[in-house]
Design an enzyme around this catalytic site. Sequence first.
Site, PDB file in Angstrom:
ATOM      1  N   ASN A  23       0.802  -1.221   0.000  1.00 35.53           N
ATOM      2  CA  ASN A  23       0.000   0.000   0.000  1.00 35.53           C
ATOM      3  C   ASN A  23       0.834   1.268   0.000  1.00 35.53           C
ATOM      4  OD1 ASN A  23      -2.214  -1.590  -0.076  1.00 35.53           O
ATOM      5  ND2 ASN A  23      -2.891  -1.206   2.030  1.00 35.53           N
ATOM      6  N   CYS A 116     -16.581  -3.840  -5.595  1.00 40.00           N
ATOM      7  CA  CYS A 116     -15.506  -4.725  -5.159  1.00 40.00           C
ATOM      8  C   CYS A 116     -16.066  -5.741  -4.184  1.00 40.00           C
ATOM      9  CB  CYS A 116     -14.421  -3.896  -4.498  1.00 40.00           C
ATOM     10  SG  CYS A 116     -13.194  -4.847  -3.659  1.00 40.00           S
ATOM     11  N   ARG A 121     -16.664   0.610  -2.472  1.00 41.78           N
ATOM     12  CA  ARG A 121     -15.457   1.399  -2.729  1.00 41.78           C
ATOM     13  C   ARG A 121     -15.702   2.544  -3.710  1.00 41.78           C
ATOM     14  NH1 ARG A 121     -10.276  -2.512  -2.213  1.00 41.78           N
ATOM     15  NH2 ARG A 121      -9.525  -0.896  -0.855  1.00 41.78           N
ATOM     16  N   PRO A 122     -16.585   3.481  -3.341  1.00 43.66           N
ATOM     17  CA  PRO A 122     -16.808   4.636  -4.222  1.00 43.66           C
ATOM     18  C   PRO A 122     -15.573   5.539  -4.260  1.00 43.66           C
ATOM     19  CG  PRO A 122     -17.936   4.939  -2.125  1.00 43.66           C
ATOM     20  CD  PRO A 122     -17.321   3.571  -2.083  1.00 43.66           C
ATOM     21  N   ASP A 124     -16.063   8.993  -4.679  1.00 44.99           N
ATOM     22  CA  ASP A 124     -16.642  10.348  -4.618  1.00 44.99           C
ATOM     23  C   ASP A 124     -15.728  11.342  -3.883  1.00 44.99           C
ATOM     24  OD1 ASP A 124     -17.366   8.573  -2.467  1.00 44.99           O
ATOM     25  OD2 ASP A 124     -18.621  10.171  -1.660  1.00 44.99           O
ATOM     26  N   LEU A 125     -15.057  10.883  -2.818  1.00 46.38           N
ATOM     27  CA  LEU A 125     -14.194  11.808  -2.061  1.00 46.38           C
ATOM     28  C   LEU A 125     -12.994  12.243  -2.911  1.00 46.38           C
ATOM     29  CD1 LEU A 125     -14.174  10.016   1.424  1.00 46.38           C
ATOM     30  CD2 LEU A 125     -15.561  11.964   0.703  1.00 46.38           C
ATOM     31  N   ASP A 305      -7.489  -4.272   7.299  1.00 49.62           N
ATOM     32  CA  ASP A 305      -6.795  -5.321   6.538  1.00 49.62           C
ATOM     33  C   ASP A 305      -6.291  -6.455   7.429  1.00 49.62           C
ATOM     34  OD1 ASP A 305      -7.239  -3.974   4.216  1.00 49.62           O
ATOM     35  OD2 ASP A 305      -5.218  -3.184   3.998  1.00 49.62           O
ATOM     36  N   ILE A 327     -15.020  -0.103   8.625  1.00 48.13           N
ATOM     37  CA  ILE A 327     -14.496   0.579   7.428  1.00 48.13           C
ATOM     38  C   ILE A 327     -15.191   0.124   6.140  1.00 48.13           C
ATOM     39  CG2 ILE A 327     -12.401   1.164   6.109  1.00 48.13           C
ATOM     40  CD1 ILE A 327     -12.214   2.181   8.964  1.00 48.13           C
TER      41      ILE A 327
HETATM   42  C1  UD1 Z   1      -6.679   1.614   1.357  1.00 44.61           C
HETATM   43  C2  UD1 Z   1      -5.853   0.367   1.268  1.00 44.61           C
HETATM   44  C3  UD1 Z   1      -6.658  -0.842   1.735  1.00 44.61           C
HETATM   45  C4  UD1 Z   1      -7.237  -0.587   3.121  1.00 44.61           C
HETATM   46  C5  UD1 Z   1      -7.976   0.740   3.172  1.00 44.61           C
HETATM   47  C6  UD1 Z   1      -8.430   1.116   4.563  1.00 44.61           C
HETATM   48  C7  UD1 Z   1      -4.365   0.823  -0.568  1.00 44.61           C
HETATM   49  C8  UD1 Z   1      -3.924   0.492  -1.948  1.00 44.61           C
HETATM   50  N1  UD1 Z   1      -5.419   0.176  -0.102  1.00 44.61           N
HETATM   51  O1  UD1 Z   1      -7.774   1.449   0.468  1.00 44.61           O
HETATM   52  O2  UD1 Z   1      -5.789  -1.970   1.758  1.00 44.61           O
HETATM   53  O3  UD1 Z   1      -8.147  -1.624   3.423  1.00 44.61           O
HETATM   54  O4  UD1 Z   1      -7.130   1.797   2.707  1.00 44.61           O
HETATM   55  O5  UD1 Z   1      -7.374   1.147   5.439  1.00 44.61           O
HETATM   56  O6  UD1 Z   1      -3.732   1.612   0.125  1.00 44.61           O
HETATM   57  N2  UD1 Z   1     -14.733   5.845   0.701  1.00 44.61           N
HETATM   58  C9  UD1 Z   1     -15.783   6.583   0.200  1.00 44.61           C
HETATM   59  N3  UD1 Z   1     -15.536   7.428  -0.833  1.00 44.61           N
HETATM   60  C10 UD1 Z   1     -14.295   7.588  -1.382  1.00 44.61           C
HETATM   61  C11 UD1 Z   1     -13.225   6.838  -0.842  1.00 44.61           C
HETATM   62  C12 UD1 Z   1     -13.479   5.957   0.208  1.00 44.61           C
HETATM   63  O7  UD1 Z   1     -16.919   6.465   0.656  1.00 44.61           O
HETATM   64  O8  UD1 Z   1     -14.135   8.379  -2.316  1.00 44.61           O
HETATM   65  C13 UD1 Z   1     -14.996   4.890   1.832  1.00 44.61           C
HETATM   66  C14 UD1 Z   1     -14.735   3.441   1.396  1.00 44.61           C
HETATM   67  O9  UD1 Z   1     -15.862   2.882   0.759  1.00 44.61           O
HETATM   68  C15 UD1 Z   1     -14.443   2.780   2.730  1.00 44.61           C
HETATM   69  C16 UD1 Z   1     -13.715   3.876   3.511  1.00 44.61           C
HETATM   70  O10 UD1 Z   1     -14.030   5.113   2.848  1.00 44.61           O
HETATM   71  O11 UD1 Z   1     -15.647   2.471   3.383  1.00 44.61           O
HETATM   72  C17 UD1 Z   1     -12.206   3.692   3.557  1.00 44.61           C
HETATM   73  O12 UD1 Z   1     -11.685   3.641   2.266  1.00 44.61           O
HETATM   74  P1  UD1 Z   1     -10.227   4.177   1.904  1.00 44.61           P
HETATM   75  O13 UD1 Z   1      -9.519   4.627   3.135  1.00 44.61           O
HETATM   76  O14 UD1 Z   1     -10.358   5.161   0.784  1.00 44.61           O
HETATM   77  O15 UD1 Z   1      -9.548   2.866   1.367  1.00 44.61           O
HETATM   78  P2  UD1 Z   1      -8.672   2.701   0.061  1.00 44.61           P
HETATM   79  O16 UD1 Z   1      -7.786   3.895  -0.124  1.00 44.61           O
HETATM   80  O17 UD1 Z   1      -9.531   2.260  -1.063  1.00 44.61           O
END
Ligand code: UD1
Length: 417
Positions: A23, A116, A121-122, A124-125, A305, A327
């Site tokens: 990561n 996924c 895994r949106p 939007d942020l 994770d 999460i």
């Molecule tokens: C990263 C890690 C993944 C880990 C996760 C949480 C990498 C490559 N992957 O994933 O292994 O499980 O952090 O520690 O580093 N969310 C939204 N909108 C967005 C982005 C995220 O709603 O635009 C939500 C996701 O659906 C989830 C939460 O935020 O419920 C956390 O996601 P995020 O921290 O973004 O995880 P990743 O970066 O995808």
Amino acid sequence: MSYYVVQGGQTLRGSVPISGAKNSVLPILAATLLNGGRNVLHNCPDLRDVRSAIQILEHLGCKVSREGDTVTVDSTVVDRWDVPHELMREMRSSVIFLGPILARCGRARLSLPGGCDIGQRPIDLHLSALRKLGAVIREQGGDILCEASDLQGRDIILSFPSVGATENTLLTATACGGVTRIINAAREPEITDLQEFLRKAGALVLGGGESAITVSGSTPRRDVEHTILPDRIEAATFLCAAAACGGEVTLTGAEPEHVGTVIQCLRDAGCTVRSAGRTITLLAPKRLGSMPTVRTMPYPGFPTDSQAPLMAAACTAQGSALFIETIFENRFRHAAELQRMGADIRISGRTALVTGRQLHGARVRSTDLRGGAALVVAALAAQGESRVEALTHIDRGYEHFAEKLIALGASIRRVDD
Ligand code: UD1
């Protein structure tokens, strides 16, 4: 189809080297696009996701080579700004290329990664932060089209400390005029590693690892040599395996502070854990005891994770453990597979109550990357033979997984059909 054949019941003993963090290396590989120069990255694990990221860089025009665990990326020439659908599908986190492509080329075209197996895994942020920085983003036929002629720094408040959104915003902000402040940023060690890389490249970034990150726009132009930090999730997986199987295992090249919450749970369950410098030694009791409630949280909380591998260990314990997944909404899919091995797990929404017992071997299927690793942990501790299928998930995130376990005394064999 590839699978592992695991003969359970062997005690694990010896020492195992921890690889560089998946990561961390993924966003850093994406960041190599920014400096238009030479980037030498040490401690790069050879994983499916890393190969996918390298393919994306090559598609964009970079020259990439690997020698041992050192990957060199020359990003002098970048003559494309799109990531094709096949590569986006291969690795969902390829959305991390959006910010760097936009920053380097002023435009980007990526196909949407889609849902996924662990949740929606949106993104939007990510998109709303980039829009605030001045990007014009349209969605067209499953593609996202981004253009940015005038990126301007400003305050970006994330409604959740998303790791990916923090990274994409940070990477885009290096190309913004003025100052960007990311508020409620993710604090994961991988963000600090990315900041370190960007600073070596000449970017002005402060606050990585804290809730507010400040980026003063100045294009990073310097060549970089950087060593990727150790993989805390791989480290936690080996600690869980050692705890579930009994014995004494030493991790080398690990960062104890980054696995503090996992170590605490294992200590509560009766393990003795000592750390010195970059080594961690775990001495397991004959049988694990119960552990307090495990609630997944953004760093420095318990990592989502590591939830599945720790649950696999808890399945073998004397006593029970409550897991709350905050999460991802669909991250208990491994539980049904663990139940095939005899695990007693009761799920209600985002809560799983695990009551430990002796597991038996079974034929099980990886549901996702960490869920797959959890099945291996359970199979190692179970009585009898197991077959763990669908290794493509595990291959995304564990380097030489079977070889490392065999070196610790496990009986595990990979079959590639
Ligand atoms: C990263 C890690 C993944 C880990 C996760 C949480 C990498 C490559 N992957 O994933 O292994 O499980 O952090 O520690 O580093 N969310 C939204 N909108 C967005 C982005 C995220 O709603 O635009 C939500 C996701 O659906 C989830 C939460 O935020 O419920 C956390 O996601 P995020 O921290 O973004 O995880 P990743 O970066 O995808």
